[in-house]
Scaffold this active site. Structure first.
Site, PDB file in Angstrom:
ATOM      1  CE1 TYR A  23      32.914  47.761  32.183  1.00 36.54           C
ATOM      2  CE2 TYR A  23      34.432  46.321  31.021  1.00 36.54           C
ATOM      3  CZ  TYR A  23      33.548  46.544  32.056  1.00 36.54           C
ATOM      4  OH  TYR A  23      33.294  45.549  32.950  1.00 36.54           O
ATOM      5  CE1 TYR A 151      33.604  45.051  37.592  1.00 37.77           C
ATOM      6  CE2 TYR A 151      34.497  42.828  37.551  1.00 37.77           C
ATOM      7  CZ  TYR A 151      33.690  43.798  37.006  1.00 37.77           C
ATOM      8  OH  TYR A 151      32.953  43.524  35.885  1.00 37.77           O
ATOM      9  CG  ASP A 245      34.502  37.446  43.151  1.00 41.83           C
ATOM     10  OD1 ASP A 245      34.969  36.545  42.417  1.00 41.83           O
ATOM     11  OD2 ASP A 245      33.945  38.465  42.720  1.00 41.83           O
ATOM     12  CE  LYS A 274      37.602  38.116  34.586  1.00 39.06           C
ATOM     13  NZ  LYS A 274      37.155  38.770  35.791  1.00 39.06           N
TER      14      LYS A 274
HETATM   15  C1  LIG Z   1      35.879  39.427  36.198  1.00 41.62           C
HETATM   16  C2  LIG Z   1      35.369  39.331  37.577  1.00 41.62           C
HETATM   17  C3  LIG Z   1      33.992  39.187  37.841  1.00 41.62           C
HETATM   18  C4  LIG Z   1      32.959  39.206  36.755  1.00 41.62           C
HETATM   19  O1  LIG Z   1      33.087  38.151  35.866  1.00 41.62           O
HETATM   20  P1  LIG Z   1      32.386  38.245  34.431  1.00 41.62           P
HETATM   21  O2  LIG Z   1      32.633  36.899  33.825  1.00 41.62           O
HETATM   22  O3  LIG Z   1      33.082  39.343  33.699  1.00 41.62           O
HETATM   23  O4  LIG Z   1      30.958  38.521  34.651  1.00 41.62           O
HETATM   24  C5  LIG Z   1      33.609  39.066  39.162  1.00 41.62           C
HETATM   25  N1  LIG Z   1      34.507  39.071  40.165  1.00 41.62           N
HETATM   26  C6  LIG Z   1      35.814  39.206  39.949  1.00 41.62           C
HETATM   27  C7  LIG Z   1      36.754  39.176  41.109  1.00 41.62           C
HETATM   28  C8  LIG Z   1      36.297  39.341  38.653  1.00 41.62           C
HETATM   29  O5  LIG Z   1      37.611  39.490  38.439  1.00 41.62           O
END
Ligand SMILES: *Cc1c(COP(=O)(O)O)cnc(C)c1O
Length: 425
Positions: A23, A151, A245, A274
């Site tokens: 970014y 996101y 997610d 994460k």
């Molecule tokens: C960080 C994140 C992603 C993407 O994960 P990456 O390992 O960066 O590809 C997807 N969904 C959420 C909610 C996130 O916080």
């Protein structure tokens, strides 16, 4: 671990001409801070300065850096099986991790598919939801409903379910699949509007995807269990799958182990990444319910889930994840998250009156100071580094998501730095 001197003292400036940063406008971006060691909540720079990490390296290092139990597990795994392919070969760390994760999740979520990043885990969830319909002989149901402020990743499929502005939909128009994007239903009125949209488009839809309790990278926007209960009811009414997610919310960040456990709302698919390995190695999982899995269970080879990354179920990463789960079982991580929550709420209060501050809020081990205008990231970050802290604002948001193991004095340095830097900016 001892800090190791870099072999070439000019590695930073030389390599800076060769790497491409995330970014970043490479022409104007500040030279990144060179790190030679990490320990607990501390990042040690090449010139000896120490930064307290306020964001646990993009929310990954939930036990702090270099936790000896994780390091030992990875070291032992390195000696036996660092990696073997997942198609046709098996290793204990991944099979054990699948069992442990599905045991921790609510009933029904019983099959884990491993990948190496959060975005790919979401891609797999989308593919599961689309192929679920195909396998059941339902045609035309390939769209996903997602929400403004969401996101879900940076890959093509995941961008299509992100917030249309933040997710760069206009930039990549023509490339991204068109999904249905709605307002998150926070009240009766917006829920009625959402229900009407779903009713109209149910024949095209296969699933709803949402970040439960917190829309993270989209602006640290909070909602509550009631929103999730309504989405569950809506999904049931129109025979949609519900995808949580939990890549950001999982592993104690919101105060419970997972948002789906904390709220009692069970999705059909959940994505994790994460903090899954405690920040040591990349790993992600897409975990499906028996209902979803059953649609793939067939004598027809064409009904198999069509995905398989090269580094799927990497044994080192799975060993790290198992070690991280050991720590959640044996250490008071959720109590630590609750204590962090209280301290954040108390100490960030001092930012509320500051000029340019629109809102201050906390949820679990997440503390947010929202500004009136987009944060001047580079200037703020220079100020934070001067104060000895590592904080990376985005959009209108200055936030803290520290390691759950952070000491109260370290956390006070972080909250104090935010107040000081914002007051003088
Ligand atoms: C960080 C994140 C992603 C993407 O994960 P990456 O390992 O960066 O590809 C997807 N969904 C959420 C909610 C996130 O916080």
């Amino acid at each position: 671990m001892a800090a190791r001197a870099p072999s070439d003292p000019d590695w930073l400036t030389r390599g800076f001409g060769r790497v491409w940063l995330p970014y970043a406008q490479m022409k104007t971006v500040d030279l990144p801070a060179p790190v030679v060691a990490t320990r607990g909540s501390r990042i040690i720079l090449a010139d000896g300065r120490v930064l307290i990490d306020g964001i646990a390296s993009w929310w990954t290092a939930c036990h702090g850096y270099n936790h000896p139990h994780i390091a030992e597990a990875v070291r032992a795994q390195l000696e036996t099986v660092p990696h073997v392919m997942f198609g046709g070969l098996a290793h204990e760390p991944a099979y054990q991790l699948a069992e442990r994760l599905t045991d921790m999740l609510p009933g029904g979520l019983s099959r884990a598919f491993f990948t190496e990043s959060g975005s790919v885990a979401v891609e797999v969830a989308i593919k599961m939801a689309v192929q679920y319909r195909l396998n059941k002989g339902e045609r035309g149901r390939h769209k996903i409903l997602s929400f403004r402020g969401a996101y879900h990743g940076d890959t093509i499929g995941t961008m299509s379910v992100c917030d249309p502005d933040e997710g760069m939909h206009s930039l990549f128009r023509g490339l991204l699949p068109e999904q249905i994007i709605a307002n998150l239903p926070r009240d009766d009125e917006s829920f009625s509007a959402l229900r009407a949209t779903v009713e109209r488009r149910a024949a095209e839809l296969t699933a709803i995807i949402v970040e439960p309790l917190v829309q993270g990278a989209g602006g640290m926007i909070f909602h509550d269990a009631k929103v999730l209960r309504r989405l569950r009811a809506l999904a049931d009414e129109f025979d949609l799958l519900l995808i949580f997610d939990e890549i950001f919310t999982g592993f104690g960040r919101t105060g419970g182990m997972f948002a789906c456990v904390e709220t009692g709302v069970t999705p059909d698919i959940v994505t994790l990444s994460k903090a899954l390995t405690g920040g040591a190695l990349p790993l992600a999982a897409t975990i499906a319910s028996t209902r979803v899995f059953d649609a793939f269970w067939s004598d027809d080879p064409g009904h198999a889930l069509m995905h398989g990354p090269t580094f799927m179920g990497n044994a080192l990463a799975c060993a790290a994840a198992n070690a991280s789960l050991d720590l959640f079982e044996t250490q008071p991580r959720l109590a630590q998250a609750r204590a962090i929550s209280k301290q954040l709420a108390r100490e960030l209060e001092s930012c509320r009156g500051l000029k340019g501050v629109r809102d201050v809020r906390t949820l679990g081990a997440i503390g947010v100071v929202e500004l009136d205008r987009p944060a001047e990231r580079a200037a703020l970050m220079r100020g934070f580094i001067e104060k000895g802290v590592w904080i990376r604002p985005f959009g209108h948001i200055v936030y803290l998501t520290p390691a759950l193991t952070i000491a109260p004095e370290e956390l006070s340095l972080l909250t104090g730095a935010i107040a000081d830097v914002l007051a003088s900016s």
